[in-house]
Design a protein around this motif. Sequence first.
Motif, PDB file in Angstrom:
ATOM      1  N   SER A  25      -5.579  -4.801  71.786  1.00 53.11           N
ATOM      2  CA  SER A  25      -5.191  -4.412  70.439  1.00 53.11           C
ATOM      3  C   SER A  25      -6.199  -4.977  69.441  1.00 53.11           C
ATOM      4  N   SER A  84       0.642  -0.670  70.339  1.00 58.92           N
ATOM      5  CA  SER A  84       0.936  -1.664  71.376  1.00 58.92           C
ATOM      6  C   SER A  84       1.770  -2.781  70.763  1.00 58.92           C
ATOM      7  N   ALA A  85       2.151  -3.732  71.616  1.00 58.97           N
ATOM      8  CA  ALA A  85       2.963  -4.864  71.153  1.00 58.97           C
ATOM      9  C   ALA A  85       2.216  -5.668  70.092  1.00 58.97           C
ATOM     10  N   LEU A  86       0.880  -5.614  70.112  1.00 57.90           N
ATOM     11  CA  LEU A  86       0.098  -6.386  69.140  1.00 57.90           C
ATOM     12  C   LEU A  86      -0.588  -5.471  68.140  1.00 57.90           C
ATOM     13  N   HIS A 127      -4.102  -8.349  80.389  1.00 50.36           N
ATOM     14  CA  HIS A 127      -4.807  -9.292  79.515  1.00 50.36           C
ATOM     15  C   HIS A 127      -3.840  -9.929  78.515  1.00 50.36           C
ATOM     16  N   TYR A 128      -2.730  -9.263  78.243  1.00 50.65           N
ATOM     17  CA  TYR A 128      -1.739  -9.864  77.340  1.00 50.65           C
ATOM     18  C   TYR A 128      -1.168 -11.158  77.907  1.00 50.65           C
ATOM     19  N   ILE A 145      -2.306 -14.175  75.249  1.00 51.34           N
ATOM     20  CA  ILE A 145      -1.592 -13.712  74.060  1.00 51.34           C
ATOM     21  C   ILE A 145      -0.104 -14.003  74.191  1.00 51.34           C
ATOM     22  N   MET A 146       0.437 -13.696  75.355  1.00 47.72           N
ATOM     23  CA  MET A 146       1.865 -13.913  75.577  1.00 47.72           C
ATOM     24  C   MET A 146       2.019 -14.989  76.631  1.00 47.72           C
TER      25      MET A 146
END
Lengths: 652, 213
Positions: free
Chosen positions: A553, A625-627, B62-63, B143-144
């Motif tokens: 993102s 997306s989530a971000l 990648h999150y 990220i998460m």
Amino acid sequence: MRNLNYFFSSIMAIALLFIGCKPGTNGSDGGALASSAAEKVYVAPGEQDEFYAFLSGGYSGNLTVYGLPSGRMFKEIPVFSQFPTSGYGYSEETKPMLNTSHGFIPWDDLHHPDISQTNGELDGRWIFVNGNNTPRIARISLSTFETEEIIEIPNSGGNHSSAFITENTEYVIAGTRFAVPVPQRDMPINEYKGNFKGALSFISVDPESGRLDLKFQVMMPGFNYDLSRPGRGKSHGWHFFSTYNTEEANSLMEVNSSQNDKDFIAAINWKKIEDYVNNGGGTKMATNYAHNVYDEHTHSGTSTMKKEVLTVDPTEVPGAVFFLPTPKSPHGCDVDPSGEYIIGAGKLSADITVHSFTKMLEAIEAEKFDGEAYGIPILKFEDVMTGQVKSGGLGPLHTEFDSNGNAYTTFFISSEVVKWKLGTWEVVDRKPTFYSVGHLMIPGGNSRNPFGKYLVAMNKITKDRYLPTGPEMEHSAQIYDISGEKMELIYDFPTHGEPHYAAGCPADLLRANSKKIYRLDENKHPYAVTSPDQARVERNGNEVHVYMSTIRSHFTPDNIEGVKVGDKVYFHITNHEQDFDVPHGFSILGQNTSEILIMPGQTKTSVWEPKQVGVWPFYCTDFCSALHQEMQGYVRVSPANANMDLSWSLGE
Amino acid sequence: MKKASILMIIGPLFLLGLYFFPLWNIMLGAPQYPEPLGINIHIDGLQGVNEFDIQNIDGLNHYIGMKTLPKPEDMWEFSVFPLIIGVMVILGVLIGFLGFFKVVSPNWFIGWFVVMSILGILGMYDFNAWMVDYGTNLDPNAIMKLANPDGTPMTYKPPLFGHAKMLNFDVTSLPATGAWMMFTGMMLILIAFLWGRKMWKPKKQEVLQTANS
């Protein structure tokens, strides 16, 4: 006492039974009918419609895609109008698509879609549409559902008897509604009669690429060429145009062009004219028109000005053009699936006139003419007419067909659809429309092979059909089940813009070919970056080119410095996603244009001319997306005279 | 014994399927992936079930800070496994021929089977170890960063066999065509051994039996 209680409760129970029963019986009657209509149009969550329907948007300039029988709208395809939703007509790549000999035109009036055919049957490759106001024809891909080509039509005015294709998609045919001086010149309007011309354009379609080429124009007398249909089967090679204003009036037309008891259907043997042209016939005429082509691999449109057109004087090609007298300013001019019947709907009459192709050929053979108009032979009404439908309605407009020998005609004034039998001309059924129906559409109804299951009636007047939304409302459409002997109204839905005509086809024809992504490795856009390490910013005088990439993102780069007031900044953005339905968007504060929406694998360009010093944010406009919220960046804008070099970064 | 040996010749050839078909398959379905993403594990590398699945799985991973899926050159296994399979096929076929001409006893058949089984188990162990590393060795700046209910950091090791729910994804890991072909081949070899043992009569025994009758 106990017995008494028992007695009373029994009576109560019986009474309740009756009370419960009676409305129940009524309710289940109405309910059964209502639920059967509901079941017919109900497409359960997660399931898909049986048919695609492409409804013209009229003055929206666009084409809308619906499902049948649900009436759900899936997409609006921008064609002749700028469309901020995707950036069509705003992005640098798509601006050329709206170029004309009159310059950039951000709008048109889109009337008649027609799906490409092979051997008279829908093949689902392209859909062709007309722009009525500044005459244009567009071709839309049915794998990308994007406008791929727009060609301007010179010598035309009110491109209305368009865009109808011949049965092997040899030609898209575009006739002029308004006669105009050819070539255009400064002359008194009241010298119309005998001086204005009606150009009928034959635009060839490349069988592989679909590319359009204005092959020739037939220069007809200055009547108004209203609608048209190709011959099919036995009449393949002919094309039929309805006309009005054979009076050649130029003012107060509603009266002055309604004086003749009969106008004409013009029958054009285009095969004959094609031969004539292929053998060197016709006159080249200097003109100027735009031809705009969008390339799926460069993701860019280019506009080329064409300077010449081949014109054909119909009197020079004997046996190619005839007039069929048809009563009362015929509007619809429809050809049945067999190609034998040509239906002329006299819009000011109660009756529908049916001409026979066979009888027409016999009359031509026997040279039974009833005079001529501007050198074009007029056939005798009695010789070509094979039947009249005594409809009992008023104001017939358009006719479509099923595959069982039935025709369905809309009546604007009496607001109804009338079903009648080809050959016997008897009326089988009639159902009201809400209100004042224009065109109707049966999927494949303009082909050799109609899919006679649903009929869509597109109305001009909405009034009380939906919750009121002020003086301006969407138009209404109705869906009828026509699988039985009697038509059944099963659904009512609002449509976008003003749908004139529509085209429909089985979903299976298109579903598998619908593109999911553009391949990044096939992206030939000159400003594409195919990997994020190619992302960069370059200056060329006061032009700044940002080569930017996106993936969930983030933008690469997302911090840019060195831009100055007075620069023209081009953001060339390549979406690196290769996943279905993951577009990214882009917009920056203070932009004098729309956002752009970039599909996976695609490159689009958005221009920004910063006018104020500052640090200006940009962001992704599509919730990707989530971000998504974090998908943002900054451009620093320095004063015009600042000594700032360009720099860019991501994650530093 | 001849028939058993023919089985012993055919059995190892089934392993050649591993060069053409995936050994293992992992499918990842989620609400927004009604058509699931999938990885086919071949002996010489990973492939997406659909063309861009590997790229899309990496994009999602990648999150949570997972490493990108390995390219063939990133893991020695992808160059060594094809060699091992090749050697085992040649050895197996050779043993079958020698059995056919009664040069070796069916004990060689079971010997091949045992070696292949050990190699298979080692391969599975190695595969599992890679998945543990892949699923737990996460980027500290991910990220998460999610935690289990007990507070330990959440890890994302895909199941070796069967189904697991990982965040929004339903992950199903099952042997694929190549593995089933290998399994079939090994069963043929086991049958070859059992059958061959029954029919195996060394020359001395044959003489004795003739004498007895």
